[in-house]
Design an enzyme around this catalytic site. Sequence first.
Site, PDB file in Angstrom:
ATOM      1  N   ASP A  96       0.866  -1.176   0.000  1.00  0.00           N
ATOM      2  CA  ASP A  96       0.000   0.000   0.000  1.00  0.00           C
ATOM      3  C   ASP A  96       0.909   1.234   0.000  1.00  0.00           C
ATOM      4  OD1 ASP A  96      -1.486   2.191   0.762  1.00  0.00           O
ATOM      5  OD2 ASP A  96      -2.556   1.183   2.381  1.00  0.00           O
ATOM      6  N   LYS A 121      -3.045  12.229  -2.982  1.00  0.00           N
ATOM      7  CA  LYS A 121      -1.975  12.427  -1.990  1.00  0.00           C
ATOM      8  C   LYS A 121      -0.671  12.851  -2.684  1.00  0.00           C
ATOM      9  CE  LYS A 121      -3.926   8.979   1.179  1.00  0.00           C
ATOM     10  NZ  LYS A 121      -4.782   9.755   2.064  1.00  0.00           N
TER      11      LYS A 121
END
Length: 404
Positions: free
Chosen positions: A198, A224
Amino acid sequence: MFDVESIRKDFPILSRKVNGKPLVYFDNAATSQTPKQVIDTIVEYYSKYNANIHRGVHTLSQEATDKYEQSRKKIQAHFNAKFSHEIIFTSGTTHGINLVANGFSSILKKGDEIIVSALEHHSNIVPWQMLCERTGAILKVIPMDLEGELILSEYDKLLSPNTKLVFVNHVSNALGTINPIETIIEKAHAVGAAILIDGAQSSPHIKADVQALDVDFYVASAHKMCGPTGVGMLYGKESWLKKLPPYQGGGEMIAEVTFEKTTYAELPHKFEAGTPNICGGIAFGAAIDYMNTIGFEAIAAYEHELLEYATAKLLEIEGLKIYGPLKDKASVVSFNLEGIHPYDVGSILDKLGIAVRTGHHCAQPIMDFYKIPGTVRASLAFYNTKSEIDALVEGVKKAKMMLS
Ligand code: C6P
């Protein structure tokens, strides 16, 4: 010399005021801000070539398709995937993880084991629990220590020929810990298990090379990385993506449809049913271009300087405790003031124009481990400054005075 003042000019939002004070944005781990280069790409898409992709012979559709596929190639180059069809556009990290978890429903058998770590975000826990419920597989957890690091000797004990999958984040969103994924991947492969990393929190700071890592799956979110929300990527090794069944059925993921039987499209389309977030996918490429122009090494070095400065200044406040490693981590400072609820600290900081996240950060097991309701999390980005950290430190001191 890192020219943060000129970088800040790329981000229109950084010049706004919140509650009458200049915005200090320290919630970058939740979502990063968007530079004008990416905003311009979004405006250009809707102003000039908004059309559905892979479907039309008309000019607009072809232009949109070309830009979308160019963006896939940018993402491929950035993460060094071997083929562009190993990059699947998703709506974000959560979608990518669920796509893989769903695919393994038809592969796992009762009694197979899957391993996650104690440092995971809920989106790297819940889909695997659901997978275990569907298949009868067993979920095991690599424990963490008080410094916020994984205990690798315990990982060794969990691994066995029954281990089929391992899932670990590269960087913990709640603490900033950088996990030793090279070792974790190598050990998973040594017992024949597949591994998903991840990359939601590492991709804004560290450029991952999926071939050098030899990772089976890697997921990230554009929002992000200075990109828009609602778009992300899943990298999967070609051999795995060919093996996994499609996640959703619908338009554009098929080769041929009859009422008797449907055959599926080749990669990557097999996993991209329906009209995707076309503008978002194109803007994701623009965001990657933007970050690469600044350079990931320069970003990491500057953010580390900010992290050291923030850590030292915050630790001067009596009764303030930082959770997680104190150095060699991503630019996240997770802390509490003794006897004061993090939510109250966050609310006072907001009155001062300072945005932090408070609470469990979608990582409740970490909070349970420390026996706390949550933390105040300041997550720093390359467009933040030391004077903003000074404002945070003054704000925390003020919160302490008001709440003690
Ligand atoms: N963490 C945070 O404030 P999505 O929401 O799908 O883009 O990303 C989910 C996710 C998965 N893994 C990790 C390690 C994450 O940090 C996140 C998102 C944000 O920490 C929002 S909860």
